[in-house]
Design an enzyme around this catalytic site. Structure first.
Site, short mmCIF file in Angstrom:
data_model
loop_
_atom_site.label_atom_id
_atom_site.label_comp_id
_atom_site.label_asym_id
_atom_site.label_seq_id
_atom_site.Cartn_x
_atom_site.Cartn_y
_atom_site.Cartn_z
N ASP A 168 0.85 -1.18 0.00
CA ASP A 168 0.00 0.00 0.00
C ASP A 168 0.90 1.24 0.00
O ASP A 168 2.07 1.18 0.39
CB ASP A 168 -0.88 -0.04 1.26
CG ASP A 168 -1.59 1.27 1.51
OD1 ASP A 168 -2.29 1.74 0.60
OD2 ASP A 168 -1.42 1.83 2.62
N LEU A 169 0.35 2.37 -0.43
CA LEU A 169 1.14 3.60 -0.47
C LEU A 169 0.94 4.47 0.78
O LEU A 169 1.74 4.45 1.69
CB LEU A 169 0.82 4.41 -1.73
CG LEU A 169 1.43 3.91 -3.04
CD1 LEU A 169 1.00 4.79 -4.21
CD2 LEU A 169 2.95 3.86 -2.96
N ASP A 170 -0.15 5.23 0.82
CA ASP A 170 -0.34 6.22 1.88
C ASP A 170 -0.45 5.56 3.26
O ASP A 170 -1.23 4.63 3.46
CB ASP A 170 -1.59 7.04 1.60
CG ASP A 170 -1.44 7.88 0.36
OD1 ASP A 170 -0.82 8.94 0.43
OD2 ASP A 170 -1.93 7.45 -0.71
N GLY A 217 -5.21 2.74 -3.21
CA GLY A 217 -6.47 3.38 -3.55
C GLY A 217 -6.30 4.52 -4.54
O GLY A 217 -7.27 5.07 -5.04
N LYS A 269 -8.90 -4.39 -3.00
CA LYS A 269 -7.49 -4.71 -3.18
C LYS A 269 -7.27 -6.23 -3.12
O LYS A 269 -6.54 -6.80 -3.93
CB LYS A 269 -6.64 -4.04 -2.10
CG LYS A 269 -6.55 -2.53 -2.21
CD LYS A 269 -5.62 -1.98 -1.12
CE LYS A 269 -5.47 -0.49 -1.19
NZ LYS A 269 -4.51 0.01 -0.17
N ASP A 318 -2.31 -0.31 6.06
CA ASP A 318 -2.60 0.43 7.29
C ASP A 318 -4.04 0.85 7.47
O ASP A 318 -4.40 1.39 8.52
CB ASP A 318 -1.73 1.70 7.36
CG ASP A 318 -2.25 2.79 6.44
OD1 ASP A 318 -2.53 3.90 6.92
OD2 ASP A 318 -2.38 2.53 5.22
#
Length: 275
Positions: free
Chosen positions: A9-11, A44, A200, A223
């Site tokens: 995941d990114l953020d 996302g 996801k 997260d």
């Protein structure tokens, strides 16, 4: 366990509070790839807001974008498998959002559109301005979401956001009750809405099946609520220390926060030094 894929995941996960990938993480991911383990972004975000990080890490695999709505192939500059919203679904959601006075961004084709300024939009534009011009995402103010939607081919996702948490929760309740759409919280004050069934975890499961990779051969990091299904799917799910307990209970391991070298530490322990 010998892992073949790292899903990130990114953020709040790969990105620290300054929306940067920590140097130690970049170096460790490179070592992981040199060992033959593939690396994939699962986020996302719209693909144009993923590209700066995909480019920085010099990745090869497509990215899973908009919470599993589609795969995007940056090498071929095109979406792959996808399940966008219909125009009718988009219109119904837009009407509901307006009744609740909810701020929106709409992800259509290669652009993210918004109607009114807000702190979230301001922060997004500020981040974009720090990037080289060829890496900046397309973020445009539009006069009307109605015309914006009518002119789009692929309606990927709506992002609802704001600081009126009561209004956001009421809006989310109505989406879940009256519309056949996927609604998931992607941050404390943000809700992602997409075509029903997109997630996801679902898109990652499809992708690894095509690549003949077992879920047990995947290690994933996340997260937020939109990461829970992915964390449960894989052989080793890692929740970041900044995630809520409700997310952590879906993981096999809780690491440090996204402002630490937690991802590098976990990869070193469970991927680079594993037998």
């Amino acid at each position: 366990m010998k892992y073949r894929l790292v899903a990130l995941d990114l953020d709040g996960t790969l990105l620290d509070s300054q929306l940067q990938i920590r140097r130690q993480t970049v170096e460790t991911l490179q070592r992981v790839r040199e060992k033959g383990v593939q690396v994939m972004i699962v986020t996302g975000r719209h693909h144009t807001a993923v590209y700066p990080y995909w480019h920085q890490l010099n990745l090869e695999l497509p990215a899973i974008c908009c919470n599993g709505t589609y795969l995007y192939d940056f090498c071929g500059k095109r979406p792959l498998a996808g399940n966008p919203m219909t125009l009718q679904e988009s219109r119904e959601l837009l009407a509901l959002a307006r009744r609740h006075a909810i701020h929106l961004m709409v992800y259509v084709d290669d652009v993210m559109g918004y109607e009114v300024d807000s702190p979230h939009i301001g922060n997004l534009l500020k981040w974009s301005a720090t990037l080289p011009e060829d890496l900046r995402p397309r973020i445009e103010r539009v006069a009307s979401f109605d015309r914006f939607l009518d002119g789009g081919e692929m309606l990927w996702k709506f992002l609802a956001f704001g600081e009126d948490m009561e209004a956001l929760h009421a809006f989310d309740d109505e989406v879940s009750e009256h519309l056949d759409l996927s609604s998931v919280w992607s941050a404390r004050n943000r809700i992602d809405i997409a075509h029903g069934g997109n997630s996801k975890g679902h898109r990652l499961a499809e992708f690894i099946a095509l690549k003949n990779i077992s879920p047990q051969e995947v290690i994933a990091f996340g997260d937020q609520d939109n990461d829970k299904e992915m964390l449960e799917l894989v052989g080793f799910g890692v929740a970041m220390g900044n995630s809520r307990p409700e997310v952590q209970k879906h993981a096999d391991w809780v690491a440090g926060t996204n402002d630490s070298d937690a991802i590098a530490d976990v990869l070193y322990r469970f991927v680079l030094t594993s037998s």
